[in-house]
Design a protein around this motif. Structure first.
Motif, short mmCIF file in Angstrom:
data_model
loop_
_atom_site.label_atom_id
_atom_site.label_comp_id
_atom_site.label_asym_id
_atom_site.label_seq_id
_atom_site.Cartn_x
_atom_site.Cartn_y
_atom_site.Cartn_z
N LYS A 201 13.81 -5.32 -5.69
CA LYS A 201 13.87 -5.46 -4.14
C LYS A 201 14.88 -5.16 -2.97
CE LYS A 201 13.19 -10.12 -2.01
NZ LYS A 201 12.08 -10.04 -1.34
N GLY A 202 14.10 -4.80 -1.99
CA GLY A 202 15.04 -3.61 -1.02
C GLY A 202 16.03 -2.86 -1.67
N LYS A 203 15.55 -2.35 -2.88
CA LYS A 203 16.14 -0.45 -3.20
C LYS A 203 14.50 0.70 -2.93
CE LYS A 203 18.47 -4.09 -6.90
NZ LYS A 203 18.78 -4.03 -8.22
N LEU A 204 15.46 1.24 -3.40
CA LEU A 204 14.95 2.99 -3.16
C LEU A 204 14.11 2.97 -4.87
CD1 LEU A 204 17.62 5.19 -0.79
CD2 LEU A 204 14.18 3.88 -0.85
N LEU A 205 13.08 3.09 -5.40
CA LEU A 205 12.63 2.83 -6.49
C LEU A 205 11.93 4.86 -6.59
CD1 LEU A 205 11.29 2.11 -8.71
CD2 LEU A 205 9.15 1.40 -7.86
N LEU A 206 13.22 4.84 -7.94
CA LEU A 206 12.67 6.08 -8.60
C LEU A 206 11.43 6.38 -9.01
CD1 LEU A 206 13.36 9.64 -8.89
CD2 LEU A 206 15.38 8.61 -10.33
N ILE A 207 10.72 7.57 -9.24
CA ILE A 207 9.59 7.60 -10.43
C ILE A 207 9.66 8.74 -10.90
CG2 ILE A 207 8.55 5.15 -9.99
CD1 ILE A 207 5.76 7.24 -9.18
N GLU A 208 9.03 8.52 -12.16
CA GLU A 208 9.36 10.31 -12.84
C GLU A 208 8.39 9.93 -14.87
OE1 GLU A 208 10.76 12.26 -15.51
OE2 GLU A 208 11.61 10.31 -16.67
N ASP A 209 7.94 11.40 -14.95
CA ASP A 209 7.44 11.01 -16.02
C ASP A 209 6.87 12.16 -16.65
OD1 ASP A 209 5.90 9.60 -18.63
OD2 ASP A 209 6.36 7.60 -17.82
N VAL A 210 5.99 12.39 -17.97
CA VAL A 210 6.12 13.14 -18.63
C VAL A 210 4.58 13.22 -19.21
CG1 VAL A 210 7.51 13.18 -20.21
CG2 VAL A 210 6.60 15.76 -20.44
N GLY A 211 3.84 14.28 -19.23
CA GLY A 211 3.13 14.10 -21.16
C GLY A 211 1.62 12.77 -20.08
N GLU A 212 1.74 12.10 -19.04
CA GLU A 212 0.39 11.50 -18.82
C GLU A 212 0.09 12.13 -17.60
OE1 GLU A 212 0.83 8.54 -20.02
OE2 GLU A 212 2.66 8.04 -20.71
N GLU A 213 -1.72 11.60 -18.16
CA GLU A 213 -2.72 12.49 -17.35
C GLU A 213 -2.92 11.77 -16.19
OE1 GLU A 213 -6.47 13.22 -19.42
OE2 GLU A 213 -5.96 12.71 -21.14
N PRO A 214 -3.54 11.96 -15.02
CA PRO A 214 -4.05 11.03 -13.85
C PRO A 214 -3.98 9.92 -14.21
CG PRO A 214 -4.45 13.23 -13.00
CD PRO A 214 -3.60 13.21 -14.46
N TYR A 215 -4.85 9.59 -14.39
CA TYR A 215 -5.80 8.09 -14.64
C TYR A 215 -4.89 6.99 -15.65
CZ TYR A 215 -5.67 8.41 -19.99
OH TYR A 215 -6.37 8.34 -21.71
N ARG A 216 -3.89 8.02 -16.38
CA ARG A 216 -2.57 7.21 -16.95
C ARG A 216 -1.45 7.48 -16.07
NH1 ARG A 216 -1.19 3.96 -20.68
NH2 ARG A 216 0.79 4.59 -20.85
N VAL A 217 -1.51 7.71 -15.05
CA VAL A 217 -0.74 7.16 -13.63
C VAL A 217 -0.73 6.49 -13.39
CG1 VAL A 217 0.79 7.68 -12.10
CG2 VAL A 217 0.39 10.10 -14.34
N ASP A 218 -2.18 6.30 -13.11
CA ASP A 218 -2.84 5.45 -12.48
C ASP A 218 -2.73 4.07 -12.82
OD1 ASP A 218 -4.67 3.67 -10.95
OD2 ASP A 218 -6.16 5.77 -9.65
N ASN A 219 -2.77 3.94 -13.98
CA ASN A 219 -2.53 2.82 -14.68
C ASN A 219 -0.98 2.55 -14.85
OD1 ASN A 219 -3.54 0.48 -16.29
ND2 ASN A 219 -2.41 1.49 -17.45
#
Length: 306
Positions: A201-219
């Motif tokens: 809430k009211g924050k800057l959200l950082l996201i990153e990941d490794v080894g996840e296919e697009p459909y998994r990132v979508d999920n």
């Protein structure tokens, strides 16, 4: 009010812990030369060499190592040897009052995201999302910029990220400021519905990941969307998504996935930051105030130490 840990000084001793999977011991040993170059001494947690399947020892032992480092007055900061899996298994037993009363540098990423989020929820301590010893520092691929990022632990410094570091793409325009939060997308999604659920809430959200296919990132993105994490956030910073190539010929691209979830948010969203499972790895203080300018493609973060 946020608590900035005390800066490190040459001669300080840092504690090394393995809260998740067993770190590569050869790579860990190679990382010690870098610590020496920073003028630091180190103390290994008692169970850093333990192996319990895919865990670095039992939950009780990994928890004990972490709490002992926070409690030890001779330890000025804590750097994780590696990630993998397992930090969440003891999150509800961690002594957050101990951490609140003994604030010090805590540094790691990947699976350590769960501890960053938990500590943020139950203490006011700023923690650091940065490259770890065995999984990053001790490898031949360790980048000069990644090494320079450790300087922020020794003197309060404002961090500036622009396209001078890597190409960036604006997915949604605008400007926003707020506390920096987030980390590994998989771990953030797994926190939903628990008392360690990431607060955006009211924050800057950082996201990153490794080894996840697009459909998994979508999920995973959809999980955060349904939980209101994107609508709550002031802006979104998309870091590195390594080894994300689809295994099937027919797939959305990662860019299409990110566009779907962020383009119509009406708040700044920028992708391409070298933050995550990559080299260089731009280390950042979670909990510090930051400014994201999607029009100028810049991210500015205030100091994490005092």
């Amino acid at each position: 009010m946020k608590i900035s840990p005390k800066r490190l000084i040459a001669g300080d001793t840092i504690g090394i812990v393995a809260p998740a999977s067993p770190p590569n011991q050869e790579s860990l040993i190679r990382s010690f030369a870098f610590l020496e170059s920073l003028g630091l001494k180190w103390k290994l947690g008692k169970h850093v060499k333990d192996v319990n399947g895919y865990l670095a020892g039992t939950d009780e032992d990994r928890l004990a190592d972490l709490e002992e480092m926070f409690a030890d007055p001779e330890i000025a900061g804590i750097i994780c040897a590696g990630g993998g899996y397992g930090s969440a298994r003891f999150a509800e037993r961690l002594d957050y009052q101990l951490i609140q009363e003994n604030p010090k540098v805590f540094w790691g990423f990947s699976d350590i995201t769960y501890l960053h989020t938990a500590i943020a929820n139950y203490t006011d301590l700023i923690t650091f999302h940065g490259p770890m010893l065995a999984s990053c520092v001790g490898k031949e691929t360790f980048h000069e910029l990644s090494a320079k990022m450790f300087r922020q632990l020794f003197e309060p410094m404002e961090l500036h990220y622009s396209e001078a570091i890597s190409p960036l793409e604006t997915l949604s325009p605008g400007f926003a400021s707020g506390e920096l939060t987030g980390g590994n997308l998989s771990l953030l999604a797994s926190s939903i519905g628990t008392k360690f659920e990431v607060n955006t809430k009211g924050k800057l959200l950082l996201i990153e990941d490794v080894g996840e296919e697009p459909y998994r990132v979508d999920n995973l993105m959809n999980q955060l969307r349904l939980a209101g994490k994107f609508s709550d956030a002031a802006g979104i910073i998309i870091g590195d998504f390594a080894k994300a190539e689809p295994k099937k010929e027919i797939s959305l691209t990662l860019d299409e996935v990110f566009q779907h979830y962020t383009a119509d948010l009406g708040k700044p969203v920028v992708s391409g930051f070298k933050i995550g499972h990559c080299e260089p790895h731009f280390a950042v203080p979670l909990g510090a105030d930051a400014r994201l300018d999607a029009d100028q493609k810049t991210l500015t973060i205030l100091p994490g130490v005092e």
